[in-house]
Write a protein that holds these residues in place. Sequence first.
Motif, mmCIF file in Angstrom:
data_model
loop_
_atom_site.group_PDB
_atom_site.id
_atom_site.type_symbol
_atom_site.label_atom_id
_atom_site.label_comp_id
_atom_site.label_asym_id
_atom_site.label_seq_id
_atom_site.Cartn_x
_atom_site.Cartn_y
_atom_site.Cartn_z
ATOM 1 N N SER A 6 -7.510 6.455 -1.610
ATOM 2 C CA SER A 6 -6.892 5.313 -2.265
ATOM 3 C C SER A 6 -7.415 4.014 -1.665
ATOM 4 O O SER A 6 -7.772 3.947 -0.490
ATOM 5 C CB SER A 6 -5.372 5.379 -2.140
ATOM 6 O OG SER A 6 -5.008 5.450 -0.787
ATOM 7 N N LEU A 8 -6.895 0.434 -0.222
ATOM 8 C CA LEU A 8 -5.820 -0.301 0.442
ATOM 9 C C LEU A 8 -5.770 -1.751 -0.019
ATOM 10 O O LEU A 8 -4.734 -2.392 0.045
ATOM 11 C CB LEU A 8 -6.006 -0.251 1.959
ATOM 12 C CG LEU A 8 -5.932 1.142 2.576
ATOM 13 C CD1 LEU A 8 -6.268 1.070 4.052
ATOM 14 C CD2 LEU A 8 -4.559 1.752 2.361
ATOM 15 N N ASN A 46 -0.186 -2.178 2.873
ATOM 16 C CA ASN A 46 -0.591 -0.963 2.170
ATOM 17 C C ASN A 46 -1.001 0.129 3.158
ATOM 18 O O ASN A 46 -0.707 1.307 2.943
ATOM 19 C CB ASN A 46 -1.739 -1.256 1.209
ATOM 20 C CG ASN A 46 -1.328 -2.158 0.067
ATOM 21 O OD1 ASN A 46 -0.143 -2.341 -0.206
ATOM 22 N ND2 ASN A 46 -2.294 -2.736 -0.598
ATOM 23 N N LEU A 47 -1.673 -0.271 4.234
ATOM 24 C CA LEU A 47 -2.059 0.694 5.255
ATOM 25 C C LEU A 47 -0.828 1.308 5.909
ATOM 26 O O LEU A 47 -0.740 2.530 6.063
ATOM 27 C CB LEU A 47 -2.940 0.034 6.311
ATOM 28 C CG LEU A 47 -3.328 0.897 7.503
ATOM 29 C CD1 LEU A 47 -4.129 2.102 7.055
ATOM 30 C CD2 LEU A 47 -4.096 0.089 8.513
ATOM 31 N N SER A 50 0.794 3.757 3.628
ATOM 32 C CA SER A 50 0.066 5.024 3.509
ATOM 33 C C SER A 50 0.268 5.889 4.751
ATOM 34 O O SER A 50 0.265 7.109 4.657
ATOM 35 C CB SER A 50 -1.420 4.779 3.268
ATOM 36 O OG SER A 50 -2.053 4.298 4.438
ATOM 37 N N GLN A 53 3.650 7.860 4.700
ATOM 38 C CA GLN A 53 3.738 9.006 3.794
ATOM 39 C C GLN A 53 2.511 9.888 3.984
ATOM 40 O O GLN A 53 1.615 9.918 3.149
ATOM 41 C CB GLN A 53 3.816 8.529 2.350
ATOM 42 C CG GLN A 53 4.992 7.617 2.086
ATOM 43 C CD GLN A 53 4.895 6.990 0.712
ATOM 44 O OE1 GLN A 53 4.000 7.260 -0.059
ATOM 45 N NE2 GLN A 53 5.847 6.129 0.420
ATOM 46 N N GLU A 55 -0.110 12.757 3.950
ATOM 47 C CA GLU A 55 -0.390 13.876 3.059
ATOM 48 C C GLU A 55 -0.359 15.157 3.870
ATOM 49 O O GLU A 55 -0.559 15.160 5.074
ATOM 50 C CB GLU A 55 -1.775 13.701 2.427
ATOM 51 C CG GLU A 55 -1.871 12.485 1.554
ATOM 52 C CD GLU A 55 -3.255 12.322 0.962
ATOM 53 O OE1 GLU A 55 -4.018 13.314 0.952
ATOM 54 O OE2 GLU A 55 -3.561 11.228 0.518
#
Length: 65
Positions: A6, A8, A46-47, A50, A53, A55
């Motif tokens: 994605s 950022l 945004n970092l 991420s 959450q 993965e």
Amino acid sequence: DKYGVSILGSLPLDIRIREDLDDGIPTLVKSPDGSIGQSYRQIAKNLLASLDQPEEVTFPEITIE
């Protein structure tokens, strides 16, 4: 999308970024409320989001014989 990565954020192609770095002063420090500073802050948010959450990561099984 192809690699599942994605974005950022992005920074504008603005000469002030290079000039500020040449002067040894990051643009975010020099103009924290400017549009470029806002872009840096949004990328940082945004970092952080991420990282909050993660993965699911699967590791290969390691066998020692």
